[in-house]
Structures are given as C-alpha cells and as structure tokens.
Design an enzyme around this catalytic site. Structure first.
Site, mmCIF file in Angstrom:
data_model
loop_
_atom_site.group_PDB
_atom_site.id
_atom_site.type_symbol
_atom_site.label_atom_id
_atom_site.label_comp_id
_atom_site.label_asym_id
_atom_site.label_seq_id
_atom_site.Cartn_x
_atom_site.Cartn_y
_atom_site.Cartn_z
ATOM 1 C CG HIS A 87 -1.468 -1.542 1.479
ATOM 2 N ND1 HIS A 87 -2.777 -1.242 0.143
ATOM 3 C CD2 HIS A 87 -1.345 -2.616 2.415
ATOM 4 C CE1 HIS A 87 -3.771 -1.883 0.711
ATOM 5 N NE2 HIS A 87 -2.851 -2.879 1.396
ATOM 6 C CB ALA A 112 9.623 -22.021 8.517
ATOM 7 C CB ALA A 130 13.027 -19.763 10.210
ATOM 8 N NE ARG A 150 21.518 -8.305 12.087
ATOM 9 C CZ ARG A 150 22.041 -9.119 12.260
ATOM 10 N NH1 ARG A 150 22.852 -9.370 12.009
ATOM 11 N NH2 ARG A 150 22.052 -10.127 14.322
#
Length: 165
Positions: A87, A112, A130, A150
């Site tokens: 958006h 995951a 993950a 990062r």
C-alpha cells in the site's frame, strides 16, 4: 473403521494434488519437478513464473500481482509469504495498492515464516533465515535473517554447509 480412514486419507491426498495442479496450470510458466505442498495460496498465478525443481511448503502465500519469478532449485519453507503488493505510504491507503516484482534467483532457500516484500531480488545461492522480513535486495551467496532482514554471513561455496544455530 481403519479402511474408511485410509480411503478418506487417499481421497484428501488426491484432492490436494488436483488443487496444486490447478494452480500450476494457471501460472505463466512452470518448470519440471515443481511441488506445492498444499495448502498453498497463490494470488495472480498468471503473473508467476516457476523454474524447475522447486518445492513450496505448506501454508505459503505467493501474491504475484506485481510479477514474480522463482528460479531453479528453490526451496520455500512452510508459512513463508512472498508478496509483490503493498500500500502507498501516504494516505489514502484503503483501496490503493502499489505493486513491484519479486525475483528469487536459482538455488535459494527461503526459511519458514519468512516474509519477502515487494521489489526484492534474492540473489543466487542465498538463504533467507526463518522468520526474516526481507525489505531489500539480497546479494548472491549470502545468508540474511532478522527483522528487518540483514546480512549474517556468506554461504560456503566449497561444499555442503549448515546454517549456524
């Protein structure tokens, strides 16, 4: 009773395989050996290109409205979200969207519950840890993690490796 459960299990597996094939038939391009571990949600599959030897885990969401290309030998683990739609920063936001493509290059592993946001390219051979939230491009052969994602370290190009715990 066990016969009924066995038949129900067989029927459910066939239904999930049918659903996965129905999604893949609507995609712009699909390579060989592509597996969707259902349930998987794909928005705008006509804008999704998937390479060969790709495995998409359970409960993954692929929102490809802005265009998405997934390379070869890519693993996308369960509960990951890759979205090309966002958006605008400035109001009004309701009813307004901004799309930017996502590119997942060859030999990438998305962990995951990771989130990849619009406009991101994940470089060849990289790993997204993950739970990471990737907001910027990931260089090739690197491991990223955290919120926001990062650089943690480079991957090993000399042979099999494991992600540090």
């Amino acid at each position: 009773m066990s016969v009924i459960l066995s038949l129900a299990d067989t029927w459910l597996r066939r239904l999930e395989a049918y659903r996965a094939q129905a999604i893949l038939r609507r995609c712009a391009k699909v390579g060989e050996q592509v597996r969707l571990r259902m349930p998987v949600v794909v928005y705008a599959p006509e804008k999704l290109s998937i390479g060969s030897q790709v495995d998409v885990g359970e409960f993954v969401v692929l929102r490809a409205n802005g265009g998405m290309r997934i390379g070869n030998r890519v693993l996308i683990a369960a509960h990951a979200t890759l979205t090309t739609r966002g958006h605008p920063i400035l109001p009004p936001r309701f009813g307004h969207t901004v799309d930017a493509p996502i590119v997942i290059e060859d030999d990438v592993w998305v962990g995951a519950a990771a989130v990849v946001l619009p406009g991101v390219t994940i470089g060849r051979g990289s790993i997204v840890g993950a739970g990471a939230v990737v907001t910027r491009d990931v260089p090739p052969d690197t491991i990223v993690g955290g919120v926001p994602g990062r650089l943690l370290r480079a991957t090993s190009a000399t042979g099999p490796s494991e992600v540090d715990s």
